[in-house]
Write an enzyme that holds these catalytic residues in place. Structure first.
Site, PDB file in Angstrom:
ATOM      1  N   HIS A  93       7.439   1.657 -10.628  1.00 44.90           N
ATOM      2  CA  HIS A  93       6.279   1.234  -9.851  1.00 44.90           C
ATOM      3  C   HIS A  93       4.990   1.612 -10.563  1.00 44.90           C
ATOM      4  CE1 HIS A  93       7.642   5.197  -8.395  1.00 44.90           C
ATOM      5  NE2 HIS A  93       6.398   5.475  -8.039  1.00 44.90           N
ATOM      6  N   ASN A 147       4.536   6.705 -13.634  1.00 42.05           N
ATOM      7  CA  ASN A 147       5.140   8.012 -13.858  1.00 42.05           C
ATOM      8  C   ASN A 147       6.622   7.861 -14.173  1.00 42.05           C
ATOM      9  OD1 ASN A 147       2.816   9.622 -13.315  1.00 42.05           O
ATOM     10  ND2 ASN A 147       3.106   9.235 -11.123  1.00 42.05           N
ATOM     11  N   ARG A 197       0.833  -1.207   0.000  1.00 47.58           N
ATOM     12  CA  ARG A 197       0.000   0.000   0.000  1.00 47.58           C
ATOM     13  C   ARG A 197       0.871   1.263   0.000  1.00 47.58           C
ATOM     14  NH1 ARG A 197      -5.108  -1.743   0.105  1.00 47.58           N
ATOM     15  NH2 ARG A 197      -5.381  -3.783   1.052  1.00 47.58           N
ATOM     16  N   ASP A 198       0.444   2.265  -0.791  1.00 53.34           N
ATOM     17  CA  ASP A 198       1.121   3.562  -0.823  1.00 53.34           C
ATOM     18  C   ASP A 198       0.968   4.219   0.551  1.00 53.34           C
ATOM     19  OD1 ASP A 198       1.893   5.670  -3.374  1.00 53.34           O
ATOM     20  OD2 ASP A 198       1.494   6.549  -1.403  1.00 53.34           O
ATOM     21  N   ILE A 199       2.047   4.817   1.069  1.00 53.54           N
ATOM     22  CA  ILE A 199       1.932   5.439   2.408  1.00 53.54           C
ATOM     23  C   ILE A 199       1.180   6.766   2.346  1.00 53.54           C
ATOM     24  CG2 ILE A 199       3.891   4.284   3.538  1.00 53.54           C
ATOM     25  CD1 ILE A 199       5.537   6.877   2.957  1.00 53.54           C
ATOM     26  N   HIS A 226       1.046   2.338 -10.078  1.00 52.27           N
ATOM     27  CA  HIS A 226       0.018   2.724  -9.114  1.00 52.27           C
ATOM     28  C   HIS A 226      -1.312   2.069  -9.501  1.00 52.27           C
ATOM     29  CE1 HIS A 226       2.205   6.234  -7.301  1.00 52.27           C
ATOM     30  NE2 HIS A 226       2.789   6.269  -8.482  1.00 52.27           N
TER      31      HIS A 226
END
Lengths: 114, 114
Positions: A100, A87, A29-31, A102
């Site tokens: 990465h 990105n 999970r993205d922080i 998303h």
């Protein structure tokens, strides 16, 4: 890569909310989530960005997306929908130079794409 | 697919500004660009969305990204950066149900990701 935060997460040296891991990729999970579901899916091998891909990496990159599909099902967002983003470089706001993907969903996306 | 606009573009039955084509994928300019560079990269084979991927499609999906890298170089945006997006379903605003990768660059992206 010694100084790469995502390499440390993959090997368990840095903490994360890991949601999936196999021999090729890891997902956590993205922080700083921007939506109810915001997961990063990364190759276990250090590749800095899309600019550094070679044709030999194509099956690995494709695997990021079948894992994304599987995680969308797991999160219950495969029917409502989700946005997948990679990105590259400063114009796109790439912050960590370990490739990465998303996975973003759980609400209607708030922004257009540009 | 008879009624798919992207299938018609791939086979040349519908007009487009095609920028790349090989046996696996086609790339053409978005008719409603959101940035100076806005190209759609699609598999020649009809796949409706990421939800319809199988593991056998992984090399094909990866190929979309090495073509994206090559087009970023061609457009002169590989150093400044670019965003790659695949939308799935209504929450993400998928309009055409033939899998497509957006390559967006030539300016700083104006929006966060959520």
């Amino acid at each position: 890569m010694l100084d790469c935060i995502f390499c440390k997460i993959i090997t368990g040296q840095s903490p994360s909310q890991m949601v999936f891991q196999d021999e090729q990729v890891s997902a956590f999970r993205d922080i700083h989530p921007v939506a109810p579901t915001h997961i990063l899916i990364v190759p276990n091998k250090h590749i800095a960005s899309i600019n550094d891909l070679t044709p030999a990496d194509e099956p690995l990159v494709g695997h990021l997306f079948t894992v994304a599909r599987q995680l969308a099902v797991q999160e219950g967002i495969e029917k409502t929908g989700y946005r997948l983003i990679i990105n590259t470089g400063s114009h796109a706001g790439q912050m960590v130079f370990h490739l990465h993907l998303h996975l973003i969903g759980g609400q209607r996306v708030r922004y257009p794409m540009g």
